[in-house]
Design an enzyme around this catalytic site. Structure first.
Site, PDB file in Angstrom:
ATOM      1  N   GLU A 339       0.809  -1.231   0.000  1.00 30.10           N
ATOM      2  CA  GLU A 339       0.000   0.000   0.000  1.00 30.10           C
ATOM      3  C   GLU A 339       0.838   1.276   0.000  1.00 30.10           C
ATOM      4  O   GLU A 339       0.543   2.213   0.733  1.00 30.10           O
ATOM      5  CB  GLU A 339      -0.942  -0.002   1.214  1.00 30.10           C
ATOM      6  CG  GLU A 339      -1.889  -1.187   1.212  1.00 30.10           C
ATOM      7  CD  GLU A 339      -2.868  -1.163   2.373  1.00 30.10           C
ATOM      8  OE1 GLU A 339      -4.064  -0.991   2.111  1.00 30.10           O
ATOM      9  OE2 GLU A 339      -2.440  -1.321   3.524  1.00 30.10           O
TER      10      GLU A 339
HETATM   11  C1  ACM Z   1      -1.911  -5.628   3.880  1.00 35.26           C
HETATM   12  O1  ACM Z   1      -2.966  -6.174   4.263  1.00 35.26           O
HETATM   13  N1  ACM Z   1      -1.880  -4.320   3.684  1.00 35.26           N
HETATM   14  C2  ACM Z   1      -0.718  -6.413   3.632  1.00 35.26           C
END
Ligand code: ACM
Length: 727
Positions: A339
């Site tokens: 992310e």
């Molecule tokens: C994640 O769930 N951001 C690895």
């Protein structure tokens, strides 16, 4: 009965066959019932042959009747400690007076158990560790053979699952097991950044992992909400960015040693370059952004990223990797990578200029550059890179491991490009799926399109427990026993897909997990007592037994949890995928097994396919009686709860669920009455009952009922004969 005859039954591990295992027969008549019940091994071994008879160890009734053991060949201190723990635990199952340790020298000539380990493991367990073991139990004694201590420790866990106490005797059924894991990487990830978990919680989690034969503890030590690993080189990481909740270096070493003693590797995760608020609060020079002044309380995906354009960033990382790499001796080092928001990079002219110079047009290319430089640092410190699936990029060497969280597709895509990977996407515990759903999700499904060589790149999988909606009191009930079902998927043959039998064994092993120190059953009970004080905790227990938490996203929508939210509502006091789903389904099936329930309205709260019963089918009479008792208890609970919740503000949102429980109880009692008297319900009955069930399926109180599918089935069974008003 010829007690001497040895009938050997090869137990084949595919659906249906397990239900047909003939009852084994005991060598000693008094203890027959224990072995007449089915075995409850979890994960299922790759091969097991069950014979007649059992090794029966009785309390000190004479020489040779006490449980004794001997080592052949070699063993090391961790195996010795594991044997001691096994004896203590066997003592809890069978009574301490049947146990003896090797402290009683000399080693016995005819021990209950001979342990033969071909060679000791190295000081650091690797992903290629030989974890296989063979266990042969006969009425005369047992033999546990393994190539390594790790394999022998898995065999000891199997012995614990085999043991039962029958009239004061410790009974191990005669079996021949040859067992080896299907996947080499069987992990469990715990986020300790969003909510911190103390060392003693980590250690009991490791005990549960050992029971489930999991072998990697992935410790998510940093995220936006806190940096939890003490660095002596960069003390501000925990000094400024942990709110005082962090692990000292000694504590981390202790956890590594505790895990190693149980055959578990510890892979630390330092999430970078995104999820980096805590790093940047402590060391603003790591960031291209304006300064951060406090740790974020709100969850989500903040934009804080490390700055890949400065050499000083990599100098910092080199020092940190070197320091942490010594505390965590595992060959793998998790760098996160998930992310990453490009916003902070793209809004900084100096970063934009850097990207232009390098010919990068997207933040993903800049992240790949960051990872390339990071990978060189890891390699210098003898570490291999593992990261979330965003790190997949052809610029990186094939030694890296991709952890797939955004879907199975990225795992397959990595394998097609020649990268090793592990699967996590279906095993997010906070999605609040059932054990069955997660158990059936396979890192290499039978219809995989990967070639045999590509399949070899799939190392296994990891269960993930994120901590936005989790704390000290709720962690166990969110993790266990469901993690055991997933652990079986990672260990046992692909053909092991019998959900009913999985649930039968899961319920038994769930109780055993409390015996190793986990609190997934008792902690929610304590929370419910605290919620309702001394008023009517039994009534709340009845309601809670048929509720489970909604998914992460549904809760987030409904409650907007943040770091300051106290997690002590009804949703926190109910457990994931409770046994009621199977119990009610089993009873309803005994009355209405041939009824098909059409899919429920997708607008309603997720009605996870409920008709997964477990255990032997009850007779219709018994099922009817049990259901009636259950519905009556729901009615009583409704009355009591409606009195109690008025005075308990934290339970105010439970009132509607309590009322619905009473209404559904009346649906059930009415259905049973028609069934029992073979009476046709009047026109409109079915529609009224279904509308009550539909209302109970609406979102409320961040919890959902476990019985809706079965109750619909019951109503349909009755209304198949509903009076239509036609002549
Ligand atoms: C994640 O769930 N951001 C690895």
């Amino acid at each position: 009965m010829n007690w001497k005859a040895r009938v050997t039954v090869q137990i084949a591990l595919f659906a249906g066959i397990l239900g047909m295992i003939p009852s084994a027969v005991m060598a000693t008549a008094q203890v027959a019932p224990a072995v007449q019940s089915k075995l409850a091994l979890m994960p299922l071994p790759s091969s097991i042959t069950q014979s007649e008879g059992a090794l029966t160890v009785t309390p000190a009734s004479g020489v040779g009747s006490i449980f004794t053991y001997r080592y052949d060949q070699t063993h090391d201190v961790r195996l010795e400690a594991a044997v001691k723990r096994t004896l203590l635990q066997l003592g809890r199952t069978c009574g301490g007076d049947v146990l003896r340790s090797t402290v009683d020298h000399p080693a016995p000539a005819n021990p209950s158990l001979t342990i033969s380990v071909a060679g000791t493991s190295g000081p650091v367990q690797t992903v290629n560790e030989d974890e296989s073991y063979q266990l042969n139990i006969t009425p005369q004694g047992g033999e546990l053979k393994a190539a390594t201590d790790t394999g022998a420790m898995h065999g000891l866990e199997t012995i614990l699952q085999l043991a039962t106490n029958e009239r004061g005797a410790c009974v191990l059924p005669a079996v021949k097991i040859s067992d080896t894991p299907r996947f080499r990487w069987r992990g469990f990830m715990l986020d300790v950044s969003r909510h911190f978990e103390p060392v003693w919680v980590i250690e009991r989690t490791l005990d549960g992992m050992a029971a489930a034969k999991l072998n990697v503890f992935h410790w998510h030590l940093s995220d936006d909400q806190g940096f939890r690993a003490e660095s002596k080189k960069f003390p501000k990481l925990t000094g400024l960015a942990s709110d005082g909740q962090f692990y000292t270096q000694d504590e981390m070493r202790e956890v590594v040693a505790y895990a190693w003693a149980r055959g578990i590797r510890v892979v630390p995760e330092f999430d970078m370059p995104g999820h980096g608020t805590s790093w940047i609060l402590a060391y603003p020079e790591l960031s291209p952004e304006a300064h951060i002044t406090q740790l974020p309380v709100v969850y989500g995906t903040p934009t804080a990223v490390l700055d890949p354009t400065r050499d000083s960033t990599f100098k910092f990382l080199n020092t940190l990797v070197e320091e942490m790499g010594k505390i965590f001796p595992d060959e793998y080092f998790h760098v996160g990578g998930d992310e990453v928001q490009g916003k902070a990079w793209l809004s900084n002219p100096q970063v934009v200029e850097f990207m232009k110079k390098k010919g990068f047009t997207t933040p993903a290319e800049l992240q790949a550059y960051f990872n390339q430089r990071l990978e060189v640092i890891l390699k210098k410190h003898d570490k291999k890179m593992i990261g979330w699936d965003e790190i997949l990029n052809p610029a990186l060497p094939k030694t890296i491991v991709i952890q797939s969280w955004r879907g199975e597709a990225s795992l397959a895509e990595g394998a097609r490009q020649g990268y090793q990977g592990i699967l996590s996407a279906p095993y997010y515990l906070d999605a609040q799926k059932t054990s069955a759903q997660m158990f059936l999700a396979d890192p290499i499904p039978s219809d995989t399109t990967l070639t045999v060589d590509q399949q070899k790149l799939i190392l296994g999988g990891e269960v993930c427990m994120w901590a936005e909606q989790l704390n000290l009191e709720t962690v166990d009930s969110r993790v266990w026993p469901r993690t055991m079902a997933i652990a079986e998927r990672f260990w046992s043959p692909q053909s092991d897909r019998d959900v009913s039998d999985m649930y039968r064994r899961l319920r038994i092993n769930s109780l055993k997990l409390e015996d190793v120190g986990l609190r997934h059953i008792s902690a929610p009970e304590i929370m419910r007592r605290n919620l309702l004080l001394e008023r009517h905790p039994d009534a709340l227990d009845v309601l809670a037994s048929v509720l489970e938490p909604v998914s992460f996203h549904e809760r987030y929508e409904g409650q907007h949890t943040n770091g300051l939210t106290t997690l002590n509502r009804l949703v926190d006091a109910v457990v994931a995928d409770p046994p009621s789903r199977q119990q009610i389904a089993g009873d309803v099936d005994a009355l209405a097994g041939n009824v098909t329930v059409p899919p429920s309205d997708p607008k309603l709260a997720l009605d996870l396919s409920g008709d997964v019963s477990s255990g032997a089918a009850p007779s219709p009479e018994m099922a009817l009686d049990r259901l009636r008792q259950r519905f009556l208890s729901w009615q009583t609970a409704e009355t009591r709860l409606l009195e109690g919740v008025q005075e308990t503000p934290r339970l105010s949102d439970a009132a509607i669920r309590a009322e619905q429980l009473g209404e559904v109880a009346r649906v059930g009692l009415s259905a049973l009455a028609y069934l029992q008297t073979h009476t046709v319900p009047p026109a409109g009955w079915k529609a009224r009952q279904m509308s009550i069930l539909d209302a109970a399926g609406q979102p409320s109180a961040l919890v959902r009922f476990t019985f809706l599918h079965s109750m619909r089935k019951l109503v349909l069974a009755v209304s198949q004969t509903e009076h239509t008003g036609a002549p």
